[in-house]
Design a protein around this motif. Structure first.
Motif, PDB file in Angstrom:
ATOM      1  N   THR A 196       0.833  -1.200   0.000  1.00  0.00           N
ATOM      2  CA  THR A 196       0.000   0.000   0.000  1.00  0.00           C
ATOM      3  C   THR A 196       0.870   1.253   0.000  1.00  0.00           C
ATOM      4  OG1 THR A 196      -0.092   0.051   2.424  1.00  0.00           O
ATOM      5  CG2 THR A 196      -1.805  -1.188   1.267  1.00  0.00           C
ATOM      6  N   TRP A 197       0.308   2.325  -0.475  1.00  0.00           N
ATOM      7  CA  TRP A 197       1.027   3.607  -0.467  1.00  0.00           C
ATOM      8  C   TRP A 197       0.296   4.679   0.322  1.00  0.00           C
ATOM      9  CZ3 TRP A 197      -1.319   7.998  -2.448  1.00  0.00           C
ATOM     10  CH2 TRP A 197      -2.455   7.792  -3.260  1.00  0.00           C
ATOM     11  N   ARG A 198      -1.005   4.551   0.463  1.00  0.00           N
ATOM     12  CA  ARG A 198      -1.787   5.613   1.083  1.00  0.00           C
ATOM     13  C   ARG A 198      -1.439   5.789   2.570  1.00  0.00           C
ATOM     14  NH1 ARG A 198      -6.102   7.182  -2.280  1.00  0.00           N
ATOM     15  NH2 ARG A 198      -7.358   7.909  -0.523  1.00  0.00           N
ATOM     16  N   ASP A 199      -0.966   4.707   3.222  1.00  0.00           N
ATOM     17  CA  ASP A 199      -0.593   4.832   4.631  1.00  0.00           C
ATOM     18  C   ASP A 199       0.719   5.588   4.817  1.00  0.00           C
ATOM     19  OD1 ASP A 199       0.728   2.635   3.426  1.00  0.00           O
ATOM     20  OD2 ASP A 199       1.160   1.777   5.398  1.00  0.00           O
ATOM     21  N   TRP A 200       1.382   5.933   3.718  1.00  0.00           N
ATOM     22  CA  TRP A 200       2.555   6.808   3.780  1.00  0.00           C
ATOM     23  C   TRP A 200       2.177   8.272   3.556  1.00  0.00           C
ATOM     24  CZ3 TRP A 200       7.400   5.537   5.269  1.00  0.00           C
ATOM     25  CH2 TRP A 200       7.730   4.172   5.320  1.00  0.00           C
ATOM     26  N   TRP A 201       1.007   8.517   2.953  1.00  0.00           N
ATOM     27  CA  TRP A 201       0.677   9.874   2.522  1.00  0.00           C
ATOM     28  C   TRP A 201      -0.646  10.411   3.059  1.00  0.00           C
ATOM     29  CZ3 TRP A 201       3.799  13.323   0.415  1.00  0.00           C
ATOM     30  CH2 TRP A 201       4.965  12.882  -0.216  1.00  0.00           C
ATOM     31  N   ARG A 202      -1.527   9.547   3.512  1.00  0.00           N
ATOM     32  CA  ARG A 202      -2.834  10.007   3.975  1.00  0.00           C
ATOM     33  C   ARG A 202      -2.923   9.869   5.492  1.00  0.00           C
ATOM     34  NH1 ARG A 202      -7.002  12.082   0.388  1.00  0.00           N
ATOM     35  NH2 ARG A 202      -8.394  11.316   2.025  1.00  0.00           N
ATOM     36  N   LEU A 203      -3.135  10.998   6.149  1.00  0.00           N
ATOM     37  CA  LEU A 203      -3.219  10.992   7.606  1.00  0.00           C
ATOM     38  C   LEU A 203      -4.416  10.190   8.101  1.00  0.00           C
ATOM     39  CD1 LEU A 203      -2.330  14.738   8.272  1.00  0.00           C
ATOM     40  CD2 LEU A 203      -0.823  12.755   8.526  1.00  0.00           C
ATOM     41  N   ASP A 204      -5.453  10.106   7.297  1.00  0.00           N
ATOM     42  CA  ASP A 204      -6.638   9.350   7.700  1.00  0.00           C
ATOM     43  C   ASP A 204      -6.516   7.864   7.378  1.00  0.00           C
ATOM     44  OD1 ASP A 204      -6.683   9.823   4.966  1.00  0.00           O
ATOM     45  OD2 ASP A 204      -8.867  10.009   4.844  1.00  0.00           O
ATOM     46  N   GLU A 205      -5.355   7.461   6.822  1.00  0.00           N
ATOM     47  CA  GLU A 205      -5.160   6.049   6.476  1.00  0.00           C
ATOM     48  C   GLU A 205      -3.849   5.498   7.022  1.00  0.00           C
ATOM     49  OE1 GLU A 205      -6.280   4.837   2.502  1.00  0.00           O
ATOM     50  OE2 GLU A 205      -7.331   6.744   2.177  1.00  0.00           O
ATOM     51  N   GLY A 206      -3.315   6.144   8.063  1.00  0.00           N
ATOM     52  CA  GLY A 206      -2.158   5.563   8.752  1.00  0.00           C
ATOM     53  C   GLY A 206      -0.868   6.343   8.679  1.00  0.00           C
ATOM     54  N   ALA A 207      -0.851   7.478   7.997  1.00  0.00           N
ATOM     55  CA  ALA A 207       0.397   8.218   7.839  1.00  0.00           C
ATOM     56  C   ALA A 207       0.730   9.118   9.028  1.00  0.00           C
ATOM     57  CB  ALA A 207       0.346   9.071   6.564  1.00  0.00           C
ATOM     58  N   ASP A 208      -0.055   9.020  10.105  1.00  0.00           N
ATOM     59  CA  ASP A 208       0.212   9.887  11.254  1.00  0.00           C
ATOM     60  C   ASP A 208       1.489   9.494  11.988  1.00  0.00           C
ATOM     61  OD1 ASP A 208      -1.216   7.557  11.794  1.00  0.00           O
ATOM     62  OD2 ASP A 208      -1.978   8.325  13.695  1.00  0.00           O
TER      63      ASP A 208
END
Length: 567
Positions: free
Chosen positions: A281-293
């Motif tokens: 996955t890539w969104r957990d690196w860039w989306r705060l609502d999907e794990g990037a916090d």
């Protein structure tokens, strides 16, 4: 332990990069990535070729190729050059790929929905002789602010002011040199940065740990007066401007997004490319609502790129209203010059990445460009300094230490880590001094102060040489073999330690150093580690070829003849 996302400024596709490009973003990003991996962090280091815009079109035309073929070839060339220098990208992407196209169009759509993009009839420079509108950077002239001749239509490299082509005095086409220019009407999309100026300023001012260089450049552009920025161009090569139905936007057929709008978005696009290639996955690196916090995002770039990454790209991200990850730390570098002047592809001034590796292995360059790079101020590369620092730091201090202690162990202790003897006050003092030096290097790397980190590394290597001088195991061996064994064992443990310390900067040589004492561990030393008695007694050791050969005067003369030197 936070995950670390690292990006370095995207290299233009138009030709192999020179040592100044390497020193100003890609190499320090790699050193930091290797350091953080060595500490056990999960690191994702992303870069890509910046393939859109006039630079690619003109370079392709000069090469007699269509732009797609040219970009395909150049991407592979630049990727190979980075690998040859040991740049440990997790992914080296392409801004012309589908993820970046889709994301760029997405950001434009949501920005417009938020009232931050509008169509304007613009007055742009048209070259009659070239039969084309000229993008900003392909109009040149005299800067109206500082009088610099050769300022580009988007920015003056001399004073750093952002410009519009119509601001220039005595403008001419950088494509043909023609002064037969007209200002014509053309319709474009504008990003209304002025509407979110306060948000951008607040975001910048919240970065309390940013270095002075990056923050001062960012605030300088705000203090001089932020302007709305055109984000489309009259070009064929780029991300197309589309309407709500996905087809060409009415009235803007044939237009593409400005390369400075789509290129930073490729940091996200390249991460998606990486994820697709690796089944993750890539969104957990860039989306705060999907794990990037839990992600710490660090950018590396030359000072000429700072304005776009601290104003325009944040305007895109913040203006979207979506929970995208923004940069936590931006590390900016000054310029590495060539004998006081600038590196220049057109004038063949300086050494380029492929040429450098024809001369010497990558680690010679990596050390010099890291330890003496353009960090606190502009730095000038000279052959004479390169020779001096290489010979002193690498050959005399590091290489000589490794070779002489391992060879002595081979000749007097059967090529193994010797047992016997008890460490004394000399070893206790050495361990304390080395631990302090490692702490200093660790703090400097953490702060991304690479020159200071290299000073600390060299100082630890010097401690090893000073210890051998005082312990003198070759002398002790004549009368006290056990005392000699302590000195040799301590020295061999230092070899293993030095390999670990060298690994972020010298990734090709560090494994060779470690192998001389039978080790493979290249992790960064922890603060509470025992440093000088880790190698198993009886472990085999074996000297290597000379690690670093000294640069001779005749070589300097040859390189100066080939590449030039002082004017």
């Amino acid at each position: 332990m936070p995950r670390i996302l690292i990006t370095s400024a995207l290299p233009y596709i138009n030709g192999i990069k020179h040592l100044g490009n390497l020193a100003g973003s890609m190499l320090p990003a790699d050193v930091f990535a290797r350091f953080k991996r060595g500490q056990g962090h999960e690191v994702l280091y992303i870069c890509a070729t910046d393939e859109h815009g006039t630079p690619a079109e003109l370079a392709a035309a000069a090469a007699g190729q269509d732009v797609q073929t040219y970009c395909d070839e150049q991407h592979e060339i630049q990727k190979a050059a980075g690998q040859a220098f040991g740049l440990s990208y997790d992914w080296f992407g392409r801004s012309s790929r589908e993820p970046n196209r889709r994301l760029t169009q997405h950001f434009a759509k949501v920005l417009e929905a938020n009232g931050l993009i509008e169509e304007r009839v613009d007055r742009m420079v048209y070259s009659v002789d070239d039969a084309r509108f000229l993008p900003d950077r392909y109009v040149e002239g005299t800067c109206p602010h500082c009088g610099h001749v050769g300022a580009r239509g988007d920015q003056c490299d001399n004073c750093g002011r952002l410009l519009d082509p119509t601001d220039l005095i005595a403008p001419y086409s950088a494509v043909s040199g023609s002064t037969n220019l007209e200002v014509r009407d053309t319709r474009h999309l504008y990003l209304l940065q002025t509407k979110i100026e306060d948000r951008i300023r607040g975001w910048i001012e919240s970065k309390s740990d940013w270095q002075t260089l990056a923050k001062s450049i960012a605030l300088k552009h705000l203090d001089e007066g932020l302007i709305d920025r055109g984000i489309t161009r009259d070009l064929k090569w780029g991300v197309p401007v589309v309407g709500d139905d996905g087809g060409p936007r009415p009235g803007m057929e044939g237009k593409v997004f400005y390369v400075w709008f789509d290129a930073p978005i490729e940091y996200i696009g390249a991460t998606e490319e990486w994820a697709e290639a690796n089944g993750t996955t890539w969104r957990d690196w860039w989306r705060l609502d999907e794990g990037a916090d839990d992600v710490r995002y660090v950018q590396f770039m030359g000072k000429d790129n700072v304005a776009f990454h601290t104003v325009s790209f944040p305007a895109t991200i913040l203006g979207s209203g979506e929970p995208w990850k923004t940069v936590d730390t931006l590390k900016a570098f000054n310029w590495l010059n060539w004998y006081g002047g600038k590196f220049s592809t057109s004038q063949k001034r300086g050494v380029f990445m492929d040429q450098a590796l024809e001369i010497l292995p990558a680690d010679y360059w990596r050390w010099h460009l890291t330890a003496y790079g353009p960090e606190g101020s502009d730095a000038a590369f000279t052959w004479e300094q390169f020779q001096s620092t290489t010979n002193k730091d690498l050959a005399d201090v590091l290489g000589n230490f490794v070779n002489r202690i391992v060879k002595f162990a081979e000749s007097k202790f059967d090529g193994v880590v010797p047992d016997g003897g008890t460490p004394g006050p000399l070893e206790a003092k050495l361990e304390a001094d080395v631990a302090a030096g490692i702490a200093e290097a660790t703090a400097a790397f953490e702060a991304m102060e690479f020159r200071k980190a290299c000073v600390a590394l060299r100082a630890v290597w010097v401690l090893g040489n000073e210890y051998l001088q005082e312990a003198a195991p070759w002398t002790a061996y004549k009368t006290d073999v056990e005392r000699s064994a302590v000195g040799v064992r301590t020295g061999l443990n230092l070899v293993a330690l030095f390999a670990r310390l060298a690994a972020p900067v010298l990734p090709f040589t560090a494994p060779t150093i470690a192998a001389t004492v039978g080790e493979t561990d290249l992790s960064w030393p922890a603060a509470d580690e025992a440093l000088l008695d880790r190698l198993p007694r009886g472990q085999k050791v074996a000297s290597a070829e000379v690690l670093f050969r000294k640069i001779e005067d005749v070589q300097v003369a040859e390189w100066s003849e080939r590449f030039g030197g002082a004017d």
